[in-house]
Design an enzyme around this catalytic site. Structure first.
Site, PDB file in Angstrom:
ATOM      1  N   SER A 266       0.830  -1.199   0.000  1.00  0.00           N
ATOM      2  CA  SER A 266       0.000   0.000   0.000  1.00  0.00           C
ATOM      3  C   SER A 266       0.866   1.251   0.000  1.00  0.00           C
ATOM      4  O   SER A 266       2.000   1.230   0.457  1.00  0.00           O
ATOM      5  CB  SER A 266      -0.884   0.009   1.235  1.00  0.00           C
ATOM      6  OG  SER A 266      -0.027   0.080   2.371  1.00  0.00           O
ATOM      7  N   LYS A 267       0.255   2.295  -0.511  1.00  0.00           N
ATOM      8  CA  LYS A 267       0.917   3.585  -0.628  1.00  0.00           C
ATOM      9  C   LYS A 267       1.446   4.104   0.708  1.00  0.00           C
ATOM     10  O   LYS A 267       2.450   4.773   0.772  1.00  0.00           O
ATOM     11  CB  LYS A 267      -0.115   4.612  -1.118  1.00  0.00           C
ATOM     12  CG  LYS A 267       0.110   5.078  -2.544  1.00  0.00           C
ATOM     13  CD  LYS A 267      -0.677   6.328  -2.810  1.00  0.00           C
ATOM     14  CE  LYS A 267      -1.845   5.982  -3.703  1.00  0.00           C
ATOM     15  NZ  LYS A 267      -2.642   7.082  -4.157  1.00  0.00           N
ATOM     16  N   ARG A 268       0.705   3.797   1.769  1.00  0.00           N
ATOM     17  CA  ARG A 268       1.105   4.317   3.070  1.00  0.00           C
ATOM     18  C   ARG A 268       2.431   3.733   3.523  1.00  0.00           C
ATOM     19  O   ARG A 268       3.171   4.364   4.255  1.00  0.00           O
ATOM     20  CB  ARG A 268       0.028   4.005   4.123  1.00  0.00           C
ATOM     21  CG  ARG A 268      -1.027   5.101   4.221  1.00  0.00           C
ATOM     22  CD  ARG A 268      -1.985   4.854   5.377  1.00  0.00           C
ATOM     23  NE  ARG A 268      -2.500   3.494   5.387  1.00  0.00           N
ATOM     24  CZ  ARG A 268      -2.300   2.626   6.361  1.00  0.00           C
ATOM     25  NH1 ARG A 268      -1.579   2.965   7.416  1.00  0.00           N
ATOM     26  NH2 ARG A 268      -2.816   1.414   6.308  1.00  0.00           N
TER      27      ARG A 268
END
Ligand code: GLU
Length: 495
Positions: A266-268
């Site tokens: 995920s981007k996070r």
């Protein structure tokens, strides 16, 4: 449109020629997971002398954008996975953009209704919301309750005639649906857990499921190699193939890339945009090599390999099911290996494009700087901060850095003055001669080499950490080097 299955050329063994695809949705930045899946499809196609297609699945009209589509082309071209058929280059089974194929889906949805494998649903948004709320309260599974599935035919026809808004839903039969995943073996879903999926929306656009199956069939896709997250869609697809009376492709669900904590990438927790990797100065071949280490069993200790050897060695039976962890540090390391091993003129070209953004820099000079920094470069963009002192007119060291730990501004100033004088008079301006001169000077001054060299380094490069000192001096030239040392002496005096 004719059913193209009949036109399929079969090989002598009766097998269909391999055709695989990636089918990204243009809804955001091109994802590193797209390159990962593309790579495996590409390697499989090339290994088997087959074709690799790019299809744009832009049926989500609200979220799909042209910009995102362009970015997908750009990112895949950058990594170097070229497709044989696609929206930009055409091919015998086009169009390859789903928004241009609406008529095809409508016709196929109608065919399913005629076969009673699908039905019109007239439920309003309000009814569906109420249904969902009721289900939520009862903690039962979400899914359509089949209200319209059993409407009398006459009522359906009357509503259609009156132009009542409707969708077309898949009529999921009772029982269970199994398919063979080439990696996971037989996978079975109870049909009671499979929703009566909307196939055609009220705006006439298909959902992913209908468009994906119709296109995979019409485009003669033999193997659907996609990420594990689609596995719960596969029973719906299998039911569709059966309803149409088509042969389903072989399915392979690749393990998902994961963050360090094993959650889905995920981007996070990780950069996921492919173009971010390009802009950061990663080499496409290093990124591909990195992705190629995921998802299948690669021989221990064989971390470095190129696309050609992946094509040669990759077979589906080597795909694993455990989710590979996306380890950015490993990618950095690999990128460094590729930078070190690259032929100098090629590295110069990449640095120009990626880090220098095509600023005019003398080629010969650029080539001379590379040996100083390439050992320590992890990314192409590292080149700029690492060599800034070689390109600038002056540097701006701090007085504090110029003074060795046990020294004083006076002792540092005296040492630098002696160094400037010695270098000024040096006959041969080459790094070995400079080094010899500097070592001799340390003896003459009774100083530790380390302390003398540190003061000179800070004076000339601007800081205590730099590429090799004597090579740097050679490259900078006598005039600049001596001027920088004298400027540093001035700084100490002002100090
Ligand atoms: N449009 C889907 C995606 O965005 C395609 C999934 C598939 O390969 O079937 O990845």
């Amino acid at each position: 449109m004719t059913d193209q299955t009949n036109q399929t050329d079969r090989t002598e063994t009766g097998a269909r020629p391999v055709r695989v695809r990636i089918a990204p949705s243009p809804t955001g930045d091109p994802h590193v997971g797209t390159a990962y899946i593309a790579l495996f499809n590409y390697a499989f196609a090339r290994h088997n002398g087959g074709k690799f297609l790019l299809r744009i699945e832009d049926t989500d009209r609200e979220r799909s954008t042209k910009e995102s589509e362009r970015a997908i082309f750009e990112a895949l071209r950058w990594v170097g996975l070229s497709w044989d058929e696609g929206p930009d280059i055409g091919g015998p089974f086009g169009p390859y953009r789903q928004s241009e194929r609406s008529d095809i889906y409508r016709k196929h949805a109608d065919e399913l209704v005629a076969k009673k494998a699908a039905y019109h649903c007239f439920c309003t948004a309000q009814r569906l919301t109420e249904l969902r709320e009721k289900q939520k309260a009862a903690k039962s599974d979400f899914g359509y309750d089949g209200f319209c599935r059993h409407l009398p035919e006459a009522e359906v026809q009357a509503k259609l005639k009156a132009g009542a808004p409707n969708v077309i839903r898949l009529a999921v039969p009772e029982g269970e649906t199994s398919f063979n995943d080439l990696v996971r073996g037989e996978v079975t879903f109870q049909n009671s857990t499979v929703d009566d999926q909307v196939l055609l929306k009220s705006d006439g656009f298909p959902t992913y499921h209908l468009a994906n199956v119709v296109d995979d069939h019409l485009m003669q896709i033999t193997h659907v190699i996609r990420a594990e997250e689609w596995i719960s869609s596969t029973p719906k697809h299998v039911l569709l193939y059966r309803a149409f009376g088509w042969e389903a492709p072989q399915f392979v669900h690749m393990p998902l890339l994961r963050n360090q904590d094993r959650s889905k990438i995920s981007k996070r927790k990780n950069p996921t945009s492919l173009l971010w990797y390009r802009d950061q100065g990663y080499l496409p071949e290093a990124l591909l090599n990195f992705l190629a280490l995921m998802g299948w069993s690669v021989q221990e200790g064989q971390d470095i390999f190129n696309l050609e050897s992946m094509i040669r060695d990759f077979t589906l039976d080597r795909v694993t099911t455990s989710g590979p962890v996306f380890d950015l540090q490993k990618l950095e390391w690999l990128n460094g290996v590729y930078i070190r091993d690259m032929a100098a003129p090629e590295l110069a070209r990449r640095v120009r494009e990626s880090a220098l953004k095509d600023q005019p820099v003398d080629e010969a000079f650029l080539l001379r700087t590379l040996p100083l920094v390439r050992e320590r470069m992890k990314k192409l963009t590292d080149y700029v901060p690492m060599t800034a002192y070689l390109y600038s007119e002056t540097v701006n060291p701090s007085a504090q850095d110029l003074v060795p730990k046990k020294g004083t501004p006076q002792s540092a100033s005296a040492a630098l003055t002696a160094a400037a004088d010695a270098l000024q008079g040096l006959a041969d301006w080459s790094s070995p001669a400079i080094e010899q001169c500097a070592r001799q000077l340390a003896v003459t001054l009774g100083m530790k080499e380390r302390d003398l060299f540190m003061s000179v380094r800070v004076a000339v490069t601007g800081g205590p950490v730099s590429p090799p000192l004597f090579e740097s001096l050679e490259l900078l030239g006598r005039e600049k080097s001596v001027a920088r040392i004298r400027a540093a002496i001035g700084k100490l005096a002002a100090g």
